[in-house]
Enzyme design. Structure first.
Site, PDB file in Angstrom:
ATOM      1  N   GLY A 138       0.805  -1.216   0.000  1.00  0.00           N
ATOM      2  CA  GLY A 138       0.000   0.000   0.000  1.00  0.00           C
ATOM      3  C   GLY A 138       0.833   1.258   0.000  1.00  0.00           C
ATOM      4  N   CYS A 139       0.487   2.183   0.888  1.00  0.00           N
ATOM      5  CA  CYS A 139       1.110   3.497   0.903  1.00  0.00           C
ATOM      6  C   CYS A 139       2.601   3.443   1.226  1.00  0.00           C
ATOM      7  CB  CYS A 139       0.410   4.402   1.911  1.00  0.00           C
ATOM      8  SG  CYS A 139      -1.358   4.651   1.565  1.00  0.00           S
ATOM      9  N   ALA A 140       3.069   2.350   1.834  1.00  0.00           N
ATOM     10  CA  ALA A 140       4.482   2.224   2.179  1.00  0.00           C
ATOM     11  C   ALA A 140       5.331   1.725   1.021  1.00  0.00           C
ATOM     12  CB  ALA A 140       4.648   1.274   3.368  1.00  0.00           C
ATOM     13  N   ALA A 141       4.710   1.313  -0.074  1.00  0.00           N
ATOM     14  CA  ALA A 141       5.437   0.598  -1.116  1.00  0.00           C
ATOM     15  C   ALA A 141       6.383   1.476  -1.924  1.00  0.00           C
ATOM     16  CB  ALA A 141       4.458  -0.098  -2.057  1.00  0.00           C
ATOM     17  N   VAL A 336       3.953   4.721   5.725  1.00  0.00           N
ATOM     18  CA  VAL A 336       3.341   3.633   6.488  1.00  0.00           C
ATOM     19  C   VAL A 336       2.244   2.995   5.647  1.00  0.00           C
ATOM     20  CG1 VAL A 336       1.779   5.273   7.618  1.00  0.00           C
ATOM     21  CG2 VAL A 336       2.156   3.025   8.637  1.00  0.00           C
TER      22      VAL A 336
END
Length: 352
Positions: A138-141, A336
Site C-alpha cells: 500500500g502506501c508504504a510501497a 506507512v
C-alpha cells in the site's frame, strides 16, 4: 553507493476541485440531506484542494461495479506507467535497454500478468528485464521499493533499477452501502503514478541525486486491523482506523526518531513523509518533535493531488528535487502501509 538519479511523477488529465468531486459523489454515497452534509464536511476537512481522476468525473456519477472498474484498470494504469517510466529514464539519461530491474507496485488493481509486463514492452525494455510486481504494501510501497532497488543496485555498479508506482484509487471507491471509512477514502485518495531510477556506483558518477545511505522496515503485526483493504464480491472495502494518527504519533514516529538518533541522523535537512491525511502528517510532526511547517512539502502534495498511496512519497520527493541542495544534505523519507509496515530511508544529496 546506490543513488536515486531521477524521479518522474505523472497524473491523469482529469483534474477537479475537491468540492466538485464531493458533489458528484453525494448522489451515490448518501441517502439524505444529513448524510450529504456529512460527506461534504468530511471531504472539506481532508486537506485536499484538487485531485486527478483516471476517468472523466461523469463516469463516477453512476454505479458501474467492481468488475467494470477492474476491467478499466489495466489500460489506464499502463498508460500512466509508460509515461512515468519513460519520463524517469529521460531525466536520468539512460535508455530502456539499460534497465535491469523493474520493481512495480500498486494496491488498486489486481491481475496476472500485472500491468508492468505491458509497460515494459511498450517502453522498449529488454525482454531480459527482471520484473518484480508487488501488491499489499500500500502506501508504504514507494519507500519500500526504493529500499529494495537500492539493495539490488548495491551489488551491481553498472545496474539500473526502476521503481514504478501506479495507483488508481478512484477505481476502488465503494459506493454500495458505504461506511464512514469509505466516505473518508472517497475524499482523500487521488490517482497518479511515479517512477524513480536507482543506479549503482559506476552509473551514479556525474549524475546528481540522492544516495541511499540506509533503509529500515518495521512491522507492527499486532496492528494488522488498523489499515488495509478487504476484498469481497462488492470489491475493495477500505480499512482505515481512526486510531492511525495516534499510532503514528505514539509508536511509528518515536521508533523512527530513535533509529535516526542511533545513526546520528536526528537533524535532517528535509523530510518526505507520506501524505496520508492532515492528521497523519500532524502526527508525524508531533511524534518526531518537529516544528509545524517542517512537513509542509507533504501537505502540499496532499493539497494538490490527494493521497496517492505508494506514489505519494515519490511525488513529494520529485517536488523538492530542483531546490538548492548542499553536498551531503540528508533527507528522511518515511511511509506507512498495511501490516502495519513502516518503511524509512536516509538519503544524502550528491552533486557529482
Amino acid at each position: 553507493m546506490p543513488r536515486i538519479t531521477a524521479v518522474h511523477p505523472v497524473l491523469p488529465a482529469h483534474r477537479h476541485e475537491q468540492a466538485d468531486i464531493a458533489e458528484a459523489l453525494v448522489g451515490l454515497m448518501t441517502s439524505g440531506p444529513g448524510e450529504a452534509e456529512l460527506l461534504r464536511r468530511v471531504h472539506a476537512a481532508c486537506g485536499v484542494r484538487t485531485r486527478h481522476l483516471a476517468r472523466p468525473l461523469a463516469d463516477y456519477t453512476r454505479r458501474s461495479g467492481f468488475d467494470a472498474a477492474q476491467q478499466a484498470y489495466p489500460e489506464l494504469a499502463t498508460g500512466l506507467g509508460v509515461r512515468a517510466l519513460e519520463g524517469a529514464l529521460d531525466r536520468a539519461g539512460v535508455g530502456p535497454a539499460d534497465v535491469g530491474l523493474l520493481l512495480f507496485t500498486t494496491v488498486t488493481g489486481v491481475g496476472a500478468p500485472s500491468v508492468d509486463a505491458t509497460v515494459a514492452a511498450r517502453a522498449g525494455l529488454t525482454p531480459h528485464v527482471l520484473r518484480w510486481p508487488s501488491f499489499g504494501l500500500g502506501c508504504a510501497a514507494g519507500a519500500g521499493g526504493l529500499a529494495l532497488a537500492a539493495d539490488w543496485a548495491r551489488s551491481r555498479p553498472d545496474g539500473v533499477a526502476v521503481v514504478l508506482a501506479v495507483e488508481l484509487c478512484s477505481l476502488t471507491v465503494r459506493t454500495e452501502h458505504p461506511e464512514r471509512a469509505d466516505v473518508v477514502a472517497a475524499g482523500l485518495f487521488g490517482d497518479g503514478a511515479a517512477a524513480a531510477v536507482v543506479v549503482g556506483d559506476d552509473r551514479a558518477a556525474g549524475h546528481p541525486g540522492h544516495d541511499v545511505l540506509a533503509a529500515r522496515s518495521h512491522l507492527y503485526p499486532e496492528e494488522t486491523a488498523a489499515l488495509g483493504f478487504e476484498l469481497s464480491a462488492a470489491g475493495f472495502r477500505i480499512v482505515l482506523s481512526p486510531r492511525m494518527p495516534g499510532l503514528v504519533r505514539d509508536r511509528l514516529a518515536p521508533d523512527l526518531a530513535a533509529w535516526l538518533r542511533d545513526r546520528g541522523e536526528d537533524v535532517p535537512a528535509d523530510w518526505v513523509v507520506h501524505s496520508g491525511g492532515p492528521a497523519v502528517i500532524d502526527a508525524y510532526e508531533d511524534g518526531l518533535g518537529l516544528a509545524r511547517g517542517r512537513l509542509d512539502p507533504s501537505r502540499q502534495t496532499l493539497a494538490e493531488v490527494g493521497n496517492l498511496s505508494s506514489a505519494a512519497v515519490l511525488h513529494t520527493l520529485a517536488a523538492g528535487w530542483d531546490r538548492p541542495h548542499g553536498s551531503g544534505d540528508r533527507t528522511v523519507l518515511a511511509a506507512v502501509g498495511p501490516g502495519i509496515s513502516a518503511q524509512s530511508l536516509v538519503l544524502g544529496w550528491s552533486a557529482s
